[in-house]
Design a protein around this motif. Sequence first.
Motif, short mmCIF file in Angstrom:
data_model
loop_
_atom_site.label_atom_id
_atom_site.label_comp_id
_atom_site.label_asym_id
_atom_site.label_seq_id
_atom_site.Cartn_x
_atom_site.Cartn_y
_atom_site.Cartn_z
N PHE A 12 0.83 -1.20 0.00
CA PHE A 12 0.00 0.00 0.00
C PHE A 12 0.86 1.25 0.00
N GLU A 13 1.88 1.31 0.86
CA GLU A 13 2.73 2.49 0.97
C GLU A 13 3.52 2.72 -0.32
N ASN A 14 4.01 1.66 -0.94
CA ASN A 14 4.75 1.81 -2.20
C ASN A 14 3.85 2.30 -3.32
N TRP A 15 2.59 1.89 -3.27
CA TRP A 15 1.64 2.26 -4.32
C TRP A 15 1.07 3.67 -4.11
N VAL A 16 0.57 3.94 -2.92
CA VAL A 16 -0.10 5.21 -2.63
C VAL A 16 0.87 6.27 -2.13
N GLY A 17 1.92 5.84 -1.44
CA GLY A 17 2.86 6.80 -0.86
C GLY A 17 2.34 7.46 0.40
N VAL A 18 1.42 6.79 1.09
CA VAL A 18 0.82 7.34 2.30
C VAL A 18 1.14 6.42 3.48
N GLN A 19 1.68 7.02 4.55
CA GLN A 19 1.96 6.26 5.76
C GLN A 19 0.72 6.20 6.65
N PRO A 20 0.74 5.34 7.66
CA PRO A 20 -0.46 5.17 8.50
C PRO A 20 -0.90 6.45 9.19
N HIS A 21 -2.23 6.64 9.25
CA HIS A 21 -2.84 7.72 10.01
C HIS A 21 -3.62 7.19 11.22
N VAL A 22 -3.72 5.87 11.30
CA VAL A 22 -4.51 5.25 12.38
C VAL A 22 -3.72 4.10 12.99
N LEU A 23 -3.79 4.02 14.32
CA LEU A 23 -3.24 2.87 15.05
C LEU A 23 -4.35 2.25 15.87
N GLU A 24 -4.61 0.98 15.64
CA GLU A 24 -5.56 0.24 16.48
C GLU A 24 -4.74 -0.56 17.49
N ILE A 25 -5.06 -0.36 18.77
CA ILE A 25 -4.25 -0.94 19.84
C ILE A 25 -5.12 -1.81 20.73
N GLN A 26 -4.59 -2.94 21.07
CA GLN A 26 -5.24 -3.85 22.02
C GLN A 26 -4.40 -3.83 23.29
N VAL A 27 -4.93 -3.14 24.31
CA VAL A 27 -4.22 -3.00 25.59
C VAL A 27 -4.72 -4.07 26.54
N PRO A 28 -3.84 -4.95 27.03
CA PRO A 28 -4.28 -5.98 27.98
C PRO A 28 -4.63 -5.36 29.32
N GLY A 29 -5.57 -5.98 30.02
CA GLY A 29 -5.98 -5.47 31.33
C GLY A 29 -7.37 -4.88 31.28
N GLY A 30 -7.83 -4.39 32.41
CA GLY A 30 -9.17 -3.84 32.51
C GLY A 30 -9.22 -2.36 32.19
N ALA A 31 -10.34 -1.73 32.59
CA ALA A 31 -10.56 -0.32 32.29
C ALA A 31 -9.49 0.57 32.92
N GLY A 32 -9.03 0.19 34.12
CA GLY A 32 -8.00 0.98 34.78
C GLY A 32 -6.72 1.04 33.97
N ARG A 33 -6.30 -0.10 33.44
CA ARG A 33 -5.09 -0.15 32.63
C ARG A 33 -5.26 0.63 31.33
N VAL A 34 -6.42 0.49 30.69
CA VAL A 34 -6.69 1.23 29.45
C VAL A 34 -6.66 2.73 29.70
N ASN A 35 -7.27 3.19 30.78
CA ASN A 35 -7.29 4.62 31.10
C ASN A 35 -5.89 5.15 31.40
N ALA A 36 -5.07 4.32 32.04
CA ALA A 36 -3.69 4.74 32.34
C ALA A 36 -2.89 4.91 31.05
N VAL A 37 -3.07 3.98 30.10
CA VAL A 37 -2.39 4.09 28.81
C VAL A 37 -2.86 5.32 28.06
N LEU A 38 -4.17 5.58 28.07
CA LEU A 38 -4.71 6.76 27.38
C LEU A 38 -4.13 8.05 27.96
N SER A 39 -4.05 8.12 29.28
CA SER A 39 -3.51 9.32 29.92
C SER A 39 -2.06 9.55 29.52
#
Length: 371
Positions: free
Chosen positions: A189-216
């Motif tokens: 895709f990058e070689n063809w379009v020349g566009v780097q990623p604009h989105v990162l989808e992340i899977q953070v292990p742990g519960g809501a507390g861990r997710v909120n800590a990573v977000l902060s």
Amino acid sequence: MSTTATNKTNISLGRMLLRSLAHRRARSFSALAALTVSAAVSTALLTLYNDLDAKLHHEFRSFGANVVVTSTTAAISPDEILQVQNIAGTNSLTAPISYAIATTDRKTPVVVAGVDFATMQKLDNWWKVGTWPSQPDQVLLGQRAAGFIANEKEVTLTYAGKALTLHGTGRLSTGGDEDSRIYLPLATFENWVGVQPHVLEIQVPGGAGRVNAVLSQLKHDLPQLHADPVRQLVAGESSIVDKTHALMYGAVLLIALTVAVSVLATLSASVLERRRDFALMKALGASQSQLFAHFLLEALVLATVGVVAGYLLGSGLAWAIGIANFGTATWPKLSILPLVLLLNLGIAACAALFPARVLRGLQPAALLKGE
């Protein structure tokens, strides 16, 4: 009372205990069965409870990303991706995604996405995919996007006047927006379009507390990026974990009360059957506390034996439930044994209190006369 008399009384109490357990087998077995069930269920629930968070979090990981990082002004650089991965932790999954609008061989506009298929397969293993692409010239066609293509085996796409021909290897069905997209290998895709990623989808292990800590931390260290939780997933995970905890606590309490009533009925009947025995011991000089100690000891002996049998049965039950529901074994934990023992002893002691009150009102003379 003399020392000799006390010793004789203690010996008589000991013989009476053995006699009760040996010769009143039906009632002893009934109380033992109830206490064994209590210990078994408590062991199973507490063993599962210890692994509950890890197992539920593992199950929720199969539903995809719980954090999305985007950049609206520029592409996310490799250094920023590395920073995000370090903040999310070594056990997390980070999938860079690039998007563009291309034209198919039918002159139909379609959303194409560049992804790392190996990461996406781990991140979104709930996707219904026939065959995941494994080569740089292979693509994954969404169920609806496949209708925009004239020839699925030779997929020709055009972006900014640049044509690219790839091979379709599988269909994707999610019931969501993914069905309208065509997924390409990120490097292609990058070689063809020349566009780097604009989105990162992340899977953070742990519960809501861990997710909120990573977000902060992401918002603090990388203010130029936008980090947001997938709220339905994070909130749903937290709610289900909390409700499962409450359900397990309630189950243990309900079972404890049920067993206590069963043991209470058994011990009450036992006291009524042995009133003449207790009256005889009282006439021979046994004190009220000695009689009560004997009766309580009998209940505690049954509770202890029930814990041993129940722990073994409960550990096996927890193992089977873990395999059947989570696909991984839940191994026995000696750390919960003292808690199970304390619970069973408490049930037995509480159940013995009411029948023991009957012993206070015994009139040896009247009972021994048959009145």
